[in-house]
Design an enzyme around this catalytic site. Structure first.
Site, short mmCIF file in Angstrom:
data_model
loop_
_atom_site.label_atom_id
_atom_site.label_comp_id
_atom_site.label_asym_id
_atom_site.label_seq_id
_atom_site.Cartn_x
_atom_site.Cartn_y
_atom_site.Cartn_z
N TYR A 147 -0.60 -1.39 -2.51
CA TYR A 147 0.41 -1.88 -1.57
C TYR A 147 1.16 -0.70 -0.95
O TYR A 147 1.96 -0.05 -1.61
CB TYR A 147 1.41 -2.80 -2.27
CG TYR A 147 2.40 -3.42 -1.29
CD1 TYR A 147 2.09 -4.60 -0.63
CD2 TYR A 147 3.60 -2.80 -1.00
CE1 TYR A 147 2.95 -5.15 0.30
CE2 TYR A 147 4.48 -3.35 -0.08
CZ TYR A 147 4.15 -4.52 0.57
OH TYR A 147 5.01 -5.07 1.49
N TYR A 190 -2.41 -7.64 6.97
CA TYR A 190 -1.35 -7.53 5.96
C TYR A 190 -1.47 -8.70 4.97
O TYR A 190 -1.49 -9.86 5.38
CB TYR A 190 0.02 -7.55 6.64
CG TYR A 190 1.19 -7.41 5.68
CD1 TYR A 190 1.59 -6.17 5.22
CD2 TYR A 190 1.89 -8.54 5.25
CE1 TYR A 190 2.67 -6.04 4.36
CE2 TYR A 190 2.97 -8.42 4.38
CZ TYR A 190 3.35 -7.17 3.94
OH TYR A 190 4.41 -7.05 3.08
#
Lengths: 134, 290
Positions: free
Chosen positions: B235, B185
């Site tokens: 994203y 992430y």
């Protein structure tokens, strides 16, 4: 000129802190059982769960724990302040307080730098605790 | 739920019009409560605060983060789905990008994307009959340090990656040495560094040495965020990393496929991570080729 930046939203927990600020005092809760001086305000101690609490007045001295420098105004009212410094100040008494470093160029701010509180009387109701080099 | 027989298939999906609408910014502007009184807004604020404390605590900063921004961009340049597919980035470009919330520059920040992702999870037994060779979940772990940035006394880490990684490795019965690639992430470049460090890939402050020389790039010894990640592909919260890991293990990644195509090891095992709430919570997943 009217103050157009966000103001604190008061609740039962935070009201004593902001009332203290109006009198230029940094007030924090101190647990009467374990002695922890805590922030943010809460009805029970996060360490020992006691509800027995008193409010103390902090010295206003501390050091910069960390800081960031804004080159972008996500909220238009901050545009004239760019570049401005937001910091977490570690107070002598322990609490970490989010604030601004003022009277100091962003280039001269560093972690662990000693600072002291100064008061920005922004409205009739609110004084904001900001910090400057000690 | 699958093991208990409550269902046969689970879909995990994410979709957002974050790029063309103001919904993501509105959500982030309201995220910090009274922080806005002092001009502290958005997701960069908390991570930048953590990154600054890290710079004070161990060796890190733009010289380390440039390897992450540029490395991920090289993967995006191989991925036609990536928002930054056609845009190359050099170290010079990185240093020349404008400061937003220092210590972060523009290229330390992830993208905002219109789009979505979905993953289907089922049992290994059912997966055997499907068209694609599956990716198999070997291990999972979650650890929530639960401390908000403003009050944290351990802002320079380790993050929840440390304990959640140990849990996931233990469940998978492997060690870090068995990991062939990582999908981490990456809301900011620093997020990748502190989580790799917390997993134990390198010691505090050794990130620059570990990353330099193209470690995470095509041809590198530890390929990372092989779609371009959130910095250079898109994203989609935790699904950017998880979907890419699954696709790589299935061999469905085209020009960016790990293996001979990119001069990397064909992956058997990939480590994925997701984190949220500015490092308040962290999940680790270990997937293997089915």
């Amino acid at each position: 000129m009217e103050y157009n930046k966000p103001l604190p939203k008061l609740n039962a927990d935070s009201k004593p802190f902001w009332s203290g600020c109006r009198e230029h005092e940094l007030r924090f809760q101190k647990c009467n059982k374990c002695g922890l001086i805590r922030w943010p305000p809460s009805i029970i101690c996060p360490k020992c769960h006691s509800r027995d609490v008193q409010w103390i007045v902090a010295s206003g001295r501390g050091k910069v724990y960390s800081f960031v420098v804004y080159h972008i105004a996500y909220q238009p009212a901050f545009k004239d302040d760019l570049p401005y410094t937001v910091a977490i100040v570690e107070l002598e008494e322990g609490p970490h307080l989010l604030t601004n470093i003022v009277n100091c160029s962003p280039d001269d701010v560093s972690c662990d730098m000693p600072v002291k509180v100064m008061w920005d009387d922004v409205t009739e109701e609110f004084s904001l605790p900001k910090f400057e080099p000690a | 739920m699958l093991d208990a027989g409550l269902c046969n298939y689970v879909v995990i999906s994410y979709g957002h019009n974050a790029f063309s609408s103001d919904s993501m910014m509105k959500m982030l502007m309201d995220f910090g409560g009274d922080d806005g009184v002092f001009g502290q807004f958005g997701a960069a604020s908390g991570y930048a605060m953590a990154a600054r404390r890290a710079m004070h605590t161990f060796h890190t900063g733009p010289e380390t983060w440039k390897h992450i921004a540029v490395g991920e961009r090289k993967w995006a340049n191989l991925n036609p789905r990536a928002m930054m597919y056609k845009r190359k980035m050099t170290f010079e470009d990185y240093y020349n990008s404008r400061p937003l919330v220092e210590p972060f520059r523009l290229y330390d920040n992830c993208l905002m994307t219109d789009g979505g992702r979905a993953i289907v999870i089922t049992t290994e037994e059912r997966a055997r009959d499907l068209k694609h060779r599956p990716a198999v979940i070997m291990g999972m772990g979650q650890h929530n340090t639960a401390t908000a940035v403003n009050y944290s006394t351990h802002l320079a880490g380790p993050t929840g990656a440390k304990k959640s990684g140990e849990m996931a490795l233990s469940m998978a019965e492997i060690t870090l040495d068995d990991i062939d690639a990582c999908e981490i992430y990456d809301c900011f470049t620093y997020t990748v560094e502190i989580n790799l460090q917390s997993y134990g890939f390198f010691g505090p402050g050794e990130g620059e040495d570990w990353l330099k020389g193209g470690t995470i790039e095509p041809g590198g010894r530890m390929p990372l965020n092989t779609s371009g990640g959130q910095l250079s592909e898109a994203y989609f919260m935790g699904l950017t990393s998880l979907s890419e890991a699954a696709m790589q293990l299935m061999g469905r990644c085209g020009d960016r496929q790990l293996g001979p195509e990119t001069n990397t090891k064909a992956p058997e095992i990939i480590l994925c991570s997701d984190s949220g709430g500015v490092s308040r919570c962290h999940s680790s997943f270990i997937l293997r080729r089915g």
